[in-house]
Design an enzyme around this catalytic site. Structure first.
Site, PDB file in Angstrom:
ATOM      1  N   GLU A 109      -2.597   4.132 -15.018  1.00 56.97           N
ATOM      2  CA  GLU A 109      -3.560   2.508 -15.430  1.00 56.97           C
ATOM      3  C   GLU A 109      -3.794   2.710 -16.798  1.00 56.97           C
ATOM      4  O   GLU A 109      -3.786   3.281 -17.401  1.00 56.97           O
ATOM      5  CB  GLU A 109      -4.963   3.663 -14.334  1.00 56.97           C
ATOM      6  N   LEU A 150       2.985   8.460  -4.844  1.00 57.49           N
ATOM      7  CA  LEU A 150       3.611   7.525  -6.404  1.00 57.49           C
ATOM      8  C   LEU A 150       4.135   6.135  -5.695  1.00 57.49           C
ATOM      9  O   LEU A 150       4.663   5.987  -4.877  1.00 57.49           O
ATOM     10  CB  LEU A 150       4.244   7.935  -7.291  1.00 57.49           C
ATOM     11  N   TYR A 154      12.298  -4.058   5.741  1.00 59.10           N
ATOM     12  CA  TYR A 154      12.062  -2.764   5.044  1.00 59.10           C
ATOM     13  C   TYR A 154      12.696  -1.275   5.696  1.00 59.10           C
ATOM     14  O   TYR A 154      13.690  -0.771   3.917  1.00 59.10           O
ATOM     15  CB  TYR A 154      10.318  -2.636   5.215  1.00 59.10           C
ATOM     16  N   THR A 173      -2.374  -1.791   0.957  1.00 61.86           N
ATOM     17  CA  THR A 173      -2.670  -1.402  -0.567  1.00 61.86           C
ATOM     18  C   THR A 173      -2.081  -2.753  -2.114  1.00 61.86           C
ATOM     19  O   THR A 173      -1.148  -3.474  -1.409  1.00 61.86           O
ATOM     20  CB  THR A 173      -1.941  -0.177  -1.012  1.00 61.86           C
TER      21      THR A 173
HETATM   22  P1  NAD Z   1      -0.610   1.987  -4.481  1.00 58.50           P
HETATM   23  O1  NAD Z   1      -0.050   1.341  -5.481  1.00 58.50           O
HETATM   24  O2  NAD Z   1      -1.612   1.611  -4.033  1.00 58.50           O
HETATM   25  O3  NAD Z   1      -0.395   3.847  -5.219  1.00 58.50           O
HETATM   26  C1  NAD Z   1       0.082   3.779  -6.587  1.00 58.50           C
HETATM   27  C2  NAD Z   1      -0.491   4.959  -7.403  1.00 58.50           C
HETATM   28  O4  NAD Z   1       1.019   5.405  -8.216  1.00 58.50           O
HETATM   29  C3  NAD Z   1      -1.511   4.592  -8.211  1.00 58.50           C
HETATM   30  O5  NAD Z   1      -2.539   6.351  -8.480  1.00 58.50           O
HETATM   31  C4  NAD Z   1      -0.659   4.498  -9.592  1.00 58.50           C
HETATM   32  O6  NAD Z   1      -1.134   4.066 -11.019  1.00 58.50           O
HETATM   33  C5  NAD Z   1       0.838   5.389  -9.489  1.00 58.50           C
HETATM   34  N1  NAD Z   1       1.682   5.230 -10.703  1.00 58.50           N
HETATM   35  C6  NAD Z   1       2.604   4.580 -10.469  1.00 58.50           C
HETATM   36  N2  NAD Z   1       3.550   4.742 -11.296  1.00 58.50           N
HETATM   37  C7  NAD Z   1       3.095   5.842 -11.929  1.00 58.50           C
HETATM   38  C8  NAD Z   1       3.244   6.236 -13.082  1.00 58.50           C
HETATM   39  N3  NAD Z   1       4.462   6.262 -13.900  1.00 58.50           N
HETATM   40  N4  NAD Z   1       3.152   7.538 -13.022  1.00 58.50           N
HETATM   41  C9  NAD Z   1       2.200   8.037 -12.227  1.00 58.50           C
HETATM   42  N5  NAD Z   1       2.150   7.441 -11.615  1.00 58.50           N
HETATM   43  C10 NAD Z   1       1.711   6.164 -11.036  1.00 58.50           C
HETATM   44  O7  NAD Z   1       0.564   2.567  -3.168  1.00 58.50           O
HETATM   45  P2  NAD Z   1      -0.159   3.115  -1.926  1.00 58.50           P
HETATM   46  O8  NAD Z   1       0.371   1.861  -1.047  1.00 58.50           O
HETATM   47  O9  NAD Z   1      -1.062   3.901  -1.594  1.00 58.50           O
HETATM   48  O10 NAD Z   1       1.590   3.765  -2.364  1.00 58.50           O
HETATM   49  C11 NAD Z   1       1.509   5.301  -2.317  1.00 58.50           C
HETATM   50  C12 NAD Z   1       2.832   5.433  -1.809  1.00 58.50           C
HETATM   51  O11 NAD Z   1       2.081   5.298  -0.299  1.00 58.50           O
HETATM   52  C13 NAD Z   1       4.285   5.356  -1.377  1.00 58.50           C
HETATM   53  O12 NAD Z   1       4.884   6.385  -1.786  1.00 58.50           O
HETATM   54  C14 NAD Z   1       4.059   4.357   0.064  1.00 58.50           C
HETATM   55  O13 NAD Z   1       5.859   4.191  -0.005  1.00 58.50           O
HETATM   56  C15 NAD Z   1       3.513   5.032   0.035  1.00 58.50           C
HETATM   57  N6  NAD Z   1       3.201   4.741   1.822  1.00 58.50           N
HETATM   58  C16 NAD Z   1       2.418   3.566   2.363  1.00 58.50           C
HETATM   59  C17 NAD Z   1       2.641   2.191   3.335  1.00 58.50           C
HETATM   60  C18 NAD Z   1       1.777   1.394   2.645  1.00 58.50           C
HETATM   61  O14 NAD Z   1       1.310   0.357   4.518  1.00 58.50           O
HETATM   62  N7  NAD Z   1       0.773   0.874   1.922  1.00 58.50           N
HETATM   63  C19 NAD Z   1       2.268   2.459   4.385  1.00 58.50           C
HETATM   64  C20 NAD Z   1       3.883   4.313   4.561  1.00 58.50           C
HETATM   65  C21 NAD Z   1       3.708   4.729   3.279  1.00 58.50           C
END
Ligand code: NAD
Length: 396
Positions: free
Chosen positions: A74, A140, A235, A275
């Protein structure tokens, strides 16, 4: 200065720090109002600054009394026109709320893919966190990763084998438009597996295991998505879906490598939520406004914190785990329910560029959830005018 919303397409370019504070508090209050459960006590969340990762942190801290470490990427404030990212403020205010309750809440901000970050976290666990963790959540989501050998990989949100077209929604202009996404090249698929697959998750676990900081019965989870057939072309059958498939092999290898401490790695197939990462997935927004409407009507619509709290309490640490034939946990079963999906498809087919904002869809809810991510339109006590200098004093 005044926090004002600026957006480009489906990306928010500004943040209201105190809206983020209130949103974090709202999520904490949601968990505090639910029954406590016997869960993690010492948790490490990789990607814990927003959405599923932040919800995991809140569910552990306020649901089962866990001390937490968060690793996230961040940015903090630089000047009035660039005050940083929502996750920066989420980290700070989460820490303040957790510390008030006597919990440790340590924030590491930097590249979670790097060796340096892994070593720093391990040192901290040994010296200041009681020596062991009992949960690692890998949440992540990133567009790129620099691997162990210094090579940079990029992830892609594209389909495989064919171009895919469908209607999507631009949240900035509030228009529905036809989006065509090109088939990913083999190199793009490989890059996506490198960034969003399980390789880095395995590396974290390997180093933590070698350092002797994993507790007996340790658990680790990674969030995946499968979704219904109507989303598969862009997807599940696309580059990101391939990366998620690969994480299942990583989970099996992690569990095998941790046999002696009775540990387990689990893929949690989570539901689709609003998200930063999901709103930029091509074509998905139209599905989301149909899905949310039906799930609201059924009383099953969940935000990330509701979904993760339920997953932890009932499944990961509870007596109602819903495992599928591949050993994945399936809290997404409510989204995937056949009758729900029949209604979603019916509604989806009625949505057009002319009518998508009307109340028979969940467009308004979707947009509100999107704005909430950056601290706008948050329910409760938000401040939107503050001295810039005040932000500079906030430390992760
Ligand atoms: P998000 O973008 O809200 O959060 C991503 C996080 O990763 C943040 O905390 C960010 O700071 C961190 N991050 C990114 N690059 C980084 C790095 N180089 N080093 C450290 N931290 C880093 O994403 P999200 O939607 O909450 O997704 C999280 C997981 O959940 C992912 O694997 C996603 O595929 C999975 N997921 C999401 C959904 C959805 O609908 N959003 C559904 C199922 C699964």
């Amino acid at each position: 200065m005044k926090a004002q919303l600026t957006m480009k397409g489906n990306v928010a370019r500004s943040v209201n720090p105190y809206g983020c504070r209130q949103e974090v508090l709202n999520e904490i209050n949601y968990v505090k109002a639910q029954p406590k459960f016997e869960g993690a006590k010492k948790a490490l969340i990789i990607g814990g600054s927003s959405s599923y990762g932040l919800s995991s942190r809140i569910a552990c801290a306020f649901g089962s009394g866990a001390d937490t470490i968060c690793v996230s990427f961040e940015r903090g404030p630089k000047e009035e026109s660039n005050i940083g990212t929502a996750g920066w403020y989420n980290n700070i205010f989460f820490r303040e709320f957790a510390e008030k309750e006597g919990l440790i809440a340590k924030n590491f901000v930097g590249d979670g893919f790097s060796l340096e970050m892994k070593e720093n976290v391990i040192r901290y666990i040994k010296e200041s966190f009681g020596g062991k963790i009992d949960l690692l959540v890998y949440s992540l989501a990133s567009g790129k990763r620099v691997d162990k050998d210094g090579k940079t990989w990029f992830s892609s949100l594209n389909p495989i084998g064919q171009d895919v077209s469908g209607e999507s929604i631009n949240l900035e202009t509030e228009e529905m438009y036809i989006q065509t996404v090109k088939a990913a090249t083999p190199e793009e698929v490989e890059g996506t597996i490198k960034v969003m697959g399980g390789e880095d998750w395995e590396w974290w676990i390997e180093l933590l295991r070698e350092a002797g900081v994993l507790a007996d019965n340790f658990k680790t989870v990674l969030y995946s998505y499968i979704g219904p057939k109507m989303t598969h072309a862009f997807y599940h059958d696309g580059a990101l879906g391939k990366a998620k498939d690969q994480t299942e092999e990583s989970a099996a290898r992690i569990t095998e490598s941790l046999k002696s401490i009775h540990a387990k790695a689990t893929i949690v197939v989570a539901k689709a939520v609003t998200t930063k990462a999901s709103v930029v997935i091509p074509i998905l927004p139209k599905y989301l406004i149909a899905l949310y409407k039906i799930m609201e009507e059924e009383g099953t619509h969940e935000t990330p914190v509701m979904h993760i709290y339920r997953t932890f309490r009932d499944m990961l640490y509870g007596n109602e785990p819903n495992y599928d034939e591949k050993g994945r946990l399936r809290p997404d079963s409510l989204e995937q329910n056949a009758e729900t999906q029949r209604k979603v498809t019916e509604l989806f087919n009625k949505i057009t560029a002319e009518n998508f904002k009307e109340d028979f869809t969940a467009y308004k809810l979707f947009k509100k959830e999107f704005l909430n991510l950056n601290g706008f339109e948050v329910e409760g006590n938000t401040i939107d005018e503050f001295p810039f200098e005040e932000l500079l004093k906030l430390e992760p």
